[in-house]
Design a protein around this motif. Structure first.
Motif, PDB file in Angstrom:
ATOM      1  N   UNK A 110      70.136  45.616  69.089  1.00 43.77           N
ATOM      2  CA  UNK A 110      71.459  46.119  69.439  1.00 43.77           C
ATOM      3  C   UNK A 110      71.452  46.499  70.907  1.00 43.77           C
ATOM      4  N   UNK A 111      72.475  46.078  71.620  1.00 39.79           N
ATOM      5  CA  UNK A 111      72.578  46.468  73.030  1.00 39.79           C
ATOM      6  C   UNK A 111      73.003  47.932  73.084  1.00 39.79           C
ATOM      7  N   UNK A 112      72.316  48.682  73.881  1.00 40.26           N
ATOM      8  CA  UNK A 112      72.659  50.095  74.020  1.00 40.26           C
ATOM      9  C   UNK A 112      72.463  50.521  75.479  1.00 40.26           C
TER      10      UNK A 112
ATOM     11  N   UNK B  84      64.914  49.764  56.829  1.00 39.39           N
ATOM     12  CA  UNK B  84      64.992  50.743  57.907  1.00 39.39           C
ATOM     13  C   UNK B  84      64.899  50.053  59.264  1.00 39.39           C
ATOM     14  N   UNK B  85      65.848  50.377  60.131  1.00 37.45           N
ATOM     15  CA  UNK B  85      65.868  49.813  61.471  1.00 37.45           C
ATOM     16  C   UNK B  85      66.750  48.585  61.622  1.00 37.45           C
TER      17      UNK B  85
ATOM     18  N   UNK C  19      67.843  50.175  68.159  1.00 39.18           N
ATOM     19  CA  UNK C  19      66.958  50.360  69.316  1.00 39.18           C
ATOM     20  C   UNK C  19      65.594  50.960  68.961  1.00 39.18           C
ATOM     21  N   UNK C  20      65.550  51.785  67.936  1.00 41.67           N
ATOM     22  CA  UNK C  20      64.298  52.443  67.574  1.00 41.67           C
ATOM     23  C   UNK C  20      63.447  51.625  66.603  1.00 41.67           C
TER      24      UNK C  20
END
Length: 192
Positions: A184-186, A121-122, A147-148
């Motif tokens: 991850x770029x967000x 997860x993640x 991101x989370x």
């Protein structure tokens, strides 16, 4: 792909050096060289006396030349050692328990490890590379986190699931791993 680019560049550099050195040798032996070639005879020199005298009074010139040449030699040695080093482990020796051993393809174990790491997860994406000796491999894992995601929790799950399963399936007492985490770029969300 990197290996192909490396070989093409190496081949081109080798070809240029071969042609230039052949032309210099031909001129040195008094053979005919093209008219555009700067050194056409046996007694031509690379740096003329006037050019040497021009730089002779400059105190910084020779230390700079020696430093640049030393740097080039060090870079060439570094590159040579990088070529000789095998980055990936081709196979892992699995102890079958009956005194016999089996060979497990390194790429297969890498793919299984990366595939199971992506189920954590993640984790958005995972890559795994096996290094070391075939009896005592070590893993280098790169995780791209959502991101989370919580990095500590992802590491615990990676060690408890993916690395544990890889150790068990290969019959290894231990599988040390170096894990590199990136996110991850967000884009930032607007809050209204």
């Amino acid at each position: 792909m990197l290996r192909t680019v490396n070989r093409v560049v190496l081949g081109l550099v080798g070809l240029v050096l071969f042609l230039v050195s052949g032309a210099v040798l031909a001129a040195g032996f008094g053979l005919d060289v093209p008219s555009w070639w700067p050194w056409g005879g046996k007694h031509d020199v690379l740096v003329s006396r006037s050019r040497r005298a021009h730089w002779h009074d400059q105190g910084w010139w020779w230390p700079v030349v020696i430093a640049v040449l030393a740097l080039l030699v060090l870079l060439a040695l570094w590159w040579l050692l990088a070529q000789l080093r095998r980055a990936r482990l081709a196979e892992v020796l699995v102890d079958c328990g009956d005194g016999q051993g089996a060979l497990l393809r390194g790429r297969a174990l890498e793919a299984a490890l990366a595939g199971e790491a992506e189920t954590v997860e993640g984790v958005a994406r995972a890559q795994a590379v096996l290094m070391g000796r075939r009896t005592t491999p070590r893993a280098r894992v790169a995780l791209l986190l959502e991101p989370h995601a919580q990095p500590a929790a992802a590491l615990v799950r990676l060690d408890g699931r993916a690395l544990a399963h890889a150790r068990d399936s290969a019959g290894l007492a231990e599988l040390p791993a170096e894990v590199r985490l990136r996110s991850v770029k967000h884009r930032a969300r607007r809050v209204s």
